[in-house]
Design a protein around this motif. Structure first.
Motif, PDB file in Angstrom:
ATOM      1  N   VAL A  37       0.846  -1.201   0.000  1.00 38.09           N
ATOM      2  CA  VAL A  37       0.000   0.000   0.000  1.00 38.09           C
ATOM      3  C   VAL A  37       0.877   1.244   0.000  1.00 38.09           C
ATOM      4  CG1 VAL A  37      -1.800   1.282   1.232  1.00 38.09           C
ATOM      5  CG2 VAL A  37      -1.828  -1.227   1.224  1.00 38.09           C
ATOM      6  N   PRO A  38       0.929   1.963  -1.108  1.00 36.71           N
ATOM      7  CA  PRO A  38       1.751   3.180  -1.161  1.00 36.71           C
ATOM      8  C   PRO A  38       1.236   4.246  -0.199  1.00 36.71           C
ATOM      9  CG  PRO A  38       0.372   2.993  -3.122  1.00 36.71           C
ATOM     10  CD  PRO A  38       0.244   1.696  -2.390  1.00 36.71           C
ATOM     11  N   GLY A  39       2.162   4.841   0.539  1.00 38.96           N
ATOM     12  CA  GLY A  39       1.782   5.920   1.452  1.00 38.96           C
ATOM     13  C   GLY A  39       1.166   5.465   2.760  1.00 38.96           C
ATOM     14  N   TYR A  40       1.266   4.170   3.090  1.00 40.70           N
ATOM     15  CA  TYR A  40       0.587   3.664   4.285  1.00 40.70           C
ATOM     16  C   TYR A  40       1.047   4.378   5.552  1.00 40.70           C
ATOM     17  CZ  TYR A  40      -1.473   0.410   7.625  1.00 40.70           C
ATOM     18  OH  TYR A  40      -2.204  -0.138   8.666  1.00 40.70           O
ATOM     19  N   GLU A  41       2.350   4.589   5.698  1.00 37.89           N
ATOM     20  CA  GLU A  41       2.855   5.269   6.902  1.00 37.89           C
ATOM     21  C   GLU A  41       2.313   6.694   6.992  1.00 37.89           C
ATOM     22  OE1 GLU A  41       7.064   5.166   7.319  1.00 37.89           O
ATOM     23  OE2 GLU A  41       7.146   2.989   7.566  1.00 37.89           O
ATOM     24  N   SER A  42       2.228   7.380   5.862  1.00 36.67           N
ATOM     25  CA  SER A  42       1.684   8.743   5.855  1.00 36.67           C
ATOM     26  C   SER A  42       0.220   8.750   6.251  1.00 36.67           C
ATOM     27  CB  SER A  42       1.852   9.372   4.467  1.00 36.67           C
ATOM     28  OG  SER A  42       3.211   9.572   4.168  1.00 36.67           O
ATOM     29  N   SER A 164     -10.266   5.158   4.136  1.00 38.87           N
ATOM     30  CA  SER A 164      -9.172   4.871   3.204  1.00 38.87           C
ATOM     31  C   SER A 164      -9.568   3.658   2.379  1.00 38.87           C
ATOM     32  CB  SER A 164      -7.872   4.588   3.947  1.00 38.87           C
ATOM     33  OG  SER A 164      -7.558   5.620   4.858  1.00 38.87           O
ATOM     34  N   GLU A 165      -9.355   3.732   1.059  1.00 36.18           N
ATOM     35  CA  GLU A 165      -9.806   2.674   0.169  1.00 36.18           C
ATOM     36  C   GLU A 165      -8.920   2.559  -1.061  1.00 36.18           C
ATOM     37  OE1 GLU A 165     -13.287   0.690  -0.014  1.00 36.18           O
ATOM     38  OE2 GLU A 165     -12.373   0.771   1.972  1.00 36.18           O
ATOM     39  N   LYS A 166      -8.816   1.353  -1.571  1.00 37.60           N
ATOM     40  CA  LYS A 166      -8.345   1.178  -2.935  1.00 37.60           C
ATOM     41  C   LYS A 166      -9.531   1.466  -3.846  1.00 37.60           C
ATOM     42  CE  LYS A 166      -5.975  -2.112  -5.972  1.00 37.60           C
ATOM     43  NZ  LYS A 166      -5.475  -3.504  -6.121  1.00 37.60           N
ATOM     44  N   ILE A 167      -9.325   2.257  -4.884  1.00 33.75           N
ATOM     45  CA  ILE A 167     -10.449   2.658  -5.725  1.00 33.75           C
ATOM     46  C   ILE A 167     -10.229   2.250  -7.182  1.00 33.75           C
ATOM     47  CG2 ILE A 167     -11.177   4.556  -4.217  1.00 33.75           C
ATOM     48  CD1 ILE A 167      -9.786   6.469  -6.217  1.00 33.75           C
ATOM     49  N   ARG A 168     -11.307   2.304  -7.927  1.00 33.19           N
ATOM     50  CA  ARG A 168     -11.283   1.991  -9.357  1.00 33.19           C
ATOM     51  C   ARG A 168     -11.486   3.281 -10.145  1.00 33.19           C
ATOM     52  NH1 ARG A 168     -15.527  -0.518  -9.304  1.00 33.19           N
ATOM     53  NH2 ARG A 168     -16.927   0.814 -10.507  1.00 33.19           N
ATOM     54  N   HIS A 169     -10.603   3.545 -11.113  1.00 33.86           N
ATOM     55  CA  HIS A 169     -10.788   4.714 -11.971  1.00 33.86           C
ATOM     56  C   HIS A 169     -11.919   4.415 -12.952  1.00 33.86           C
ATOM     57  CE1 HIS A 169      -9.527   8.528 -13.691  1.00 33.86           C
ATOM     58  NE2 HIS A 169      -9.685   7.986 -14.894  1.00 33.86           N
ATOM     59  N   PRO A 170     -12.766   5.416 -13.266  1.00 34.20           N
ATOM     60  CA  PRO A 170     -13.940   5.134 -14.102  1.00 34.20           C
ATOM     61  C   PRO A 170     -13.637   4.707 -15.537  1.00 34.20           C
ATOM     62  CG  PRO A 170     -13.801   7.481 -13.546  1.00 34.20           C
ATOM     63  CD  PRO A 170     -12.815   6.774 -12.697  1.00 34.20           C
ATOM     64  N   SER A 171     -12.514   5.135 -16.106  1.00 30.94           N
ATOM     65  CA  SER A 171     -12.194   4.711 -17.471  1.00 30.94           C
ATOM     66  C   SER A 171     -11.287   3.485 -17.444  1.00 30.94           C
ATOM     67  CB  SER A 171     -11.521   5.844 -18.252  1.00 30.94           C
ATOM     68  OG  SER A 171     -10.157   5.973 -17.875  1.00 30.94           O
ATOM     69  N   THR A 172     -11.454   2.607 -18.428  1.00 33.66           N
ATOM     70  CA  THR A 172     -10.662   1.377 -18.491  1.00 33.66           C
ATOM     71  C   THR A 172      -9.174   1.677 -18.631  1.00 33.66           C
ATOM     72  OG1 THR A 172     -12.515   0.184 -19.472  1.00 33.66           O
ATOM     73  CG2 THR A 172     -10.323  -0.790 -19.735  1.00 33.66           C
ATOM     74  N   ASN A 235      -3.959   3.944  -7.191  1.00 37.58           N
ATOM     75  CA  ASN A 235      -5.384   3.650  -6.961  1.00 37.58           C
ATOM     76  C   ASN A 235      -5.711   3.507  -5.475  1.00 37.58           C
ATOM     77  OD1 ASN A 235      -3.747   1.401  -6.948  1.00 37.58           O
ATOM     78  ND2 ASN A 235      -4.968   0.201  -8.385  1.00 37.58           N
ATOM     79  N   PHE A 236      -4.978   4.231  -4.639  1.00 36.65           N
ATOM     80  CA  PHE A 236      -5.232   4.244  -3.198  1.00 36.65           C
ATOM     81  C   PHE A 236      -5.550   5.658  -2.758  1.00 36.65           C
ATOM     82  CE2 PHE A 236      -2.897   0.461  -4.010  1.00 36.65           C
ATOM     83  CZ  PHE A 236      -3.366  -0.469  -3.095  1.00 36.65           C
ATOM     84  N   THR A 237      -6.568   5.796  -1.941  1.00 37.97           N
ATOM     85  CA  THR A 237      -6.981   7.124  -1.508  1.00 37.97           C
ATOM     86  C   THR A 237      -7.438   7.103  -0.060  1.00 37.97           C
ATOM     87  OG1 THR A 237      -8.372   9.036  -2.101  1.00 37.97           O
ATOM     88  CG2 THR A 237      -9.405   6.874  -2.209  1.00 37.97           C
TER      89      THR A 237
END
Length: 243
Positions: A37-42, A164-172, A235-237
Motif C-alpha cells: 500500500v503506497p503511502g501507508y505510513e503517511s 481509506s480505500e483502494k479505488i477503481r478509476h472510471p475509465s478502463t 489507486n489508493f486514496t
C-alpha cells in the motif's frame, strides 16, 4: 523489532484460495501492508493528526477493521490532551489477539479496547471520529450504505469519518494505468510476478472496490456535509467525511 517477510504467495499454488485475514496473514501483516500500500505510513500518521483536531474530550473513537491496531495507536498518541475511549474492532481472531498483545506493550494516554466482532454488529455512539482504514472494500457492496448510515447516526455533530480505500478509476485505460503503476510499486518492493498474480487472484472475489464518485455519493446520501480527499497515490486514496 524486525517484521517477518511476506512470502505467502511466493510459491506456485495449484489452486489460489480466497484471501483471508488468518494466522498466516496476521504473522506477516506489517511487511505485507508496507510493501503493498503506497503511502501507508503517511496515512497512519495523518489519521493521528486528524484525531488531534477532531477528537473531543470524553467521546469515543471507533477503528473499524483495525487489523493490528496501527490507526488506533496513532490516535491514542495524538489525543493525549483529550481523554477518550478508543474502540478497535476486527472480525479476525488472529488479528485481534495480536492487536491486544501489541496494545498491551505500550503505555498510552488513552486506552484502546480491542473487540473481535463483525463491524456491522457494533453499536456506534458518542463518536467524534470513526476510522475505516482499507476496510469498506471487504464489506459486501449491498451492506455499505447501511453501515455508513449507522456511522453517521452515531457521530456527534462535527464528527468525522476517515475512509481509506483502494479505488477503481472510471475509465478502463486510466484504471489499467493505475493498476500497472501499483504493480510496479510492488515489484520495486521485492514482490515477484508470481506473487503479484496469485495475490490478485486471491483478492478478486473478496475485495470489491468502488470509484471515488461511488464513495462520495454514498457518504453524501448518508448525510455527511463535506467529503475531502486528502491523500491519493495510484489507486489508493483516503478521505475525510465531516458531519
Amino acid at each position: 523489532m524486525a517484521h517477518k517477510s511476506d512470502n505467502i504467495f511466493a510459491k506456485p499454488m495449484q489452486s489460489v484460495r480466497d484471501f483471508a485475514f488468518d494466522e498466516a496473514v496476521a504473522d506477516v501483516f506489517p511487511d505485507m501492508i508496507q510493501r503493498s500500500v503506497p503511502g501507508y505510513e503517511s496515512i497512519i500518521h495523518t489519521i493521528g493528526e486528524i484525531a488531534s483536531r477532531h477528537v473531543s474530550t470524553h467521546s469515543r473513537v471507533y477503528d473499524l477493521g483495525s487489523s493490528l491496531g496501527a490507526a488506533s495507536l496513532s490516535i491514542a498518541r495524538a489525543t493525549a490532551d483529550h481523554p477518550c475511549e478508543i474502540i478497535a474492532v476486527d472480525n479476525s481472531p488472529a488479528m485481534t489477539e495480536r492487536c491486544k498483545r501489541i496494545v498491551a506493550g505500550f503505555s498510552l494516554p488513552n486506552p484502546i479496547k480491542v473487540i473481535c466482532d463483525d463491524i456491522q454488529n457494533v453499536v456506534i455512539e458518542n463518536a467524534s471520529m470513526v476510522v475505516m482504514n482499507f476496510t469498506m472494500q471487504f464489506i459486501p457492496p449491498a451492506d455499505r450504505k447501511a453501515l455508513l448510515n449507522k456511522i453517521y447516526a452515531g457521530l456527534n455533530p462535527g464528527g468525522v469519518l476517515v475512509l481509506s480505500e483502494k479505488i477503481r478509476h472510471p475509465s478502463t485505460a486510466g484504471n489499467e494505468l493505475l493498476i500497472d503503476l501499483h504493480h510496479q510499486f510492488k515489484r520495486n518492493n521485492g514482490y515477484s510476478e508470481l506473487e503479484i498474480s496469485q495475490k490478485r487472484a486471491a483478492l478478486e472475489k473478496v475485495m470489491l472496490i468502488d470509484t471515488f464518485a461511488d464513495h462520495e455519493k454514498r457518504l453524501r446520501d448518508s448525510g455527511f456535509a463535506d467529503v475531502v480527499m486528502w491523500f491519493k497515490c495510484y489507486n489508493f486514496t483516503s478521505l475525510v467525511a465531516i458531519k
